[in-house]
Design an enzyme around this catalytic site. Sequence first.
Site, mmCIF file in Angstrom:
data_model
loop_
_atom_site.group_PDB
_atom_site.id
_atom_site.type_symbol
_atom_site.label_atom_id
_atom_site.label_comp_id
_atom_site.label_asym_id
_atom_site.label_seq_id
_atom_site.Cartn_x
_atom_site.Cartn_y
_atom_site.Cartn_z
ATOM 1 C CD GLN A 380 -1.384 -2.290 2.064
ATOM 2 O OE1 GLN A 380 -0.111 -2.320 2.163
ATOM 3 N NE2 GLN A 380 -2.388 -3.023 2.749
ATOM 4 C CD GLN A 402 -1.868 -3.642 -1.802
ATOM 5 O OE1 GLN A 402 -0.782 -3.993 -2.071
ATOM 6 N NE2 GLN A 402 -2.623 -3.791 -1.199
ATOM 7 C CG ASP A 403 -4.303 0.572 -1.197
ATOM 8 O OD1 ASP A 403 -4.834 -0.180 -1.651
ATOM 9 O OD2 ASP A 403 -4.281 0.198 0.279
ATOM 10 C CG ASP A 426 -8.171 -3.259 -3.325
ATOM 11 O OD1 ASP A 426 -8.890 -3.953 -4.109
ATOM 12 O OD2 ASP A 426 -7.661 -4.072 -2.422
ATOM 13 N NE ARG A 482 -9.702 -6.625 -3.295
ATOM 14 C CZ ARG A 482 -8.669 -7.651 -2.638
ATOM 15 N NH1 ARG A 482 -8.913 -8.735 -2.587
ATOM 16 N NH2 ARG A 482 -7.420 -6.907 -2.454
#
Length: 574
Positions: A380, A402-403, A426, A482
């Site tokens: 992240q 990520q993120d 994500d 998701r």
Amino acid sequence: MKRNSFLILILFFTLTAFRADRPVITVFMIGDSTMADKSLQGQNPERGWGHVLPGFFTEEIRVDNHAQNGRSSKSFIDEGRWENVISQVKKGDYVFIQFGHNDEKPDEARHTVPGGSFEDNLRRFVRETREKEGIPVLFNSIVRRNFVANENAVLEDDMQIEATGSDTEEGLTLIDTHGAYLDAPRRVAEELGVAFIDMNRITHELVEGMGPEESKKLFVWVEPNTIPLYPKGKEDNTHLNVYGARRIARLAVEAIAEAVPELGQYVQYYDYVVAQDGSGDFFTVQEAINAVPDFRKNIRTRILIRRGSYKEKIVIPESKINVSLIGEKGVVLTYDDYANKKNVFGEPMGTSGSASCYIYGPDFYAENITFENSAGPVGQAVACFVCGDRAYFRNCRFLGFQDTLYNYGKESRQYYEDCYVEGTVDFIFGWSTVVFNRCTIHSKRNGFVAAPATDPGKPYGYVFYECKLAADPGVENVYLARPWRTYGQAVYIRCELGAHIASAGWDPWAVKDPAKTTFLAEYENFGPGAGTAGRAAYSHQLKDLKGYSIEEVLAGKDGWNPVKNGNELVEVYR
């Protein structure tokens, strides 16, 4: 509808290409130290008004400042500086000409005579500029801050005057030091039909109006032991500091826009300018943010960020409301924190602590800016953390893995128009109500685009309108979303879905019964990844867009409508 979207895209790229092909107009500047660019070594506070001029023009104008400390019209020619400038002038370029401060110096290398050699040199500049089909503009000298009968005022330009703490009594009337050198540019302008800017009158009114004490704020008056360059301080009544240069450049630009309307169409005004080359008010974005008055209501604070990569961790606090950040081409705001990186206490920063930029202030606007987390694929690592309500991003890029983009505020509404977001897992996530309109969403690896954490009872989560979902070569298994929390919502409307989108489309993550709590839906998507036959059973195909216009999604209780009222939000004073 698909055909209409295609035509709109063709029109957009056509207009963009036309704008990119417009020739850049160069403004060449020739003059002395009051106009010149300055060295930044030793935290030098001195600026010529030409140094800061680029921040007052759009990017169609390139300012090429050849003004030099200590030069007169004579020495500028004798040293070959004018020959260098005129060799570069092309049709439609401008040459700003401002001499006088050093023409009145007595030394043979610089001295010219008003009514004689001074005018002859000005005529030469004008004539040779026109021969190259350029456009000359004549300026006379700015004032010296001279409130006493100082016989040495002219010679002191060439001296280092240290701070003395002198208590010499100054009067209220500014005393002229330029004499006949002020009228010569005006006479030549009238004789040859050239635009003339009376910088002396403009600056006289400013300096005298401020008075002897307040006007020191415009010039290089430095207290001892405050900056490395001047350990003994300095008292300079000729040369401008950053604040003075910006004040006077703005007055000059206002006069230029009136006298040369062809240039006026390119003039822009910002409250603050950030620039790494010293042409702005500040070197860093955070300095500019800190300077914004707290809770400045009913008016926007507009900050221009000049081109460059700014490595700094930026926080826009809740008290800094109505802030606009506008970037020149190529502006990047970057940092490299990540969730497992240790803070000063040896603790992991965590996802929320990893962001390169935090936005808490409401009614924030950003345009033409890249927000980046450059830590790489280390877990992240947030590029932009957005909490404030009514946040609006136009033509911005969000880069990470990520993120990447954290839509954090539970009561925050956010609108992204013509933006680009990239990442792996994500990389668009959070609690906020968010609309992406005509954005490109790019997957760098297999993973999940969005992770909505919508609170129960909220009518909307993520809504993607007419976006393009693309991917790096070899990426072939990406899910639209998701749910990060039980009631996550995400809707894709008329989006182009690439072949990398998984046939199921959606992933339930840890939600036990997504059919009962989540809302994951599509409407008229197209492209190789838009097939609905294999879609997850708990997802939906909308029959119509009732309740899903951009206006309805973002309205809240105050009727916020960035699509309709966006120009009111971001208007730059002209």
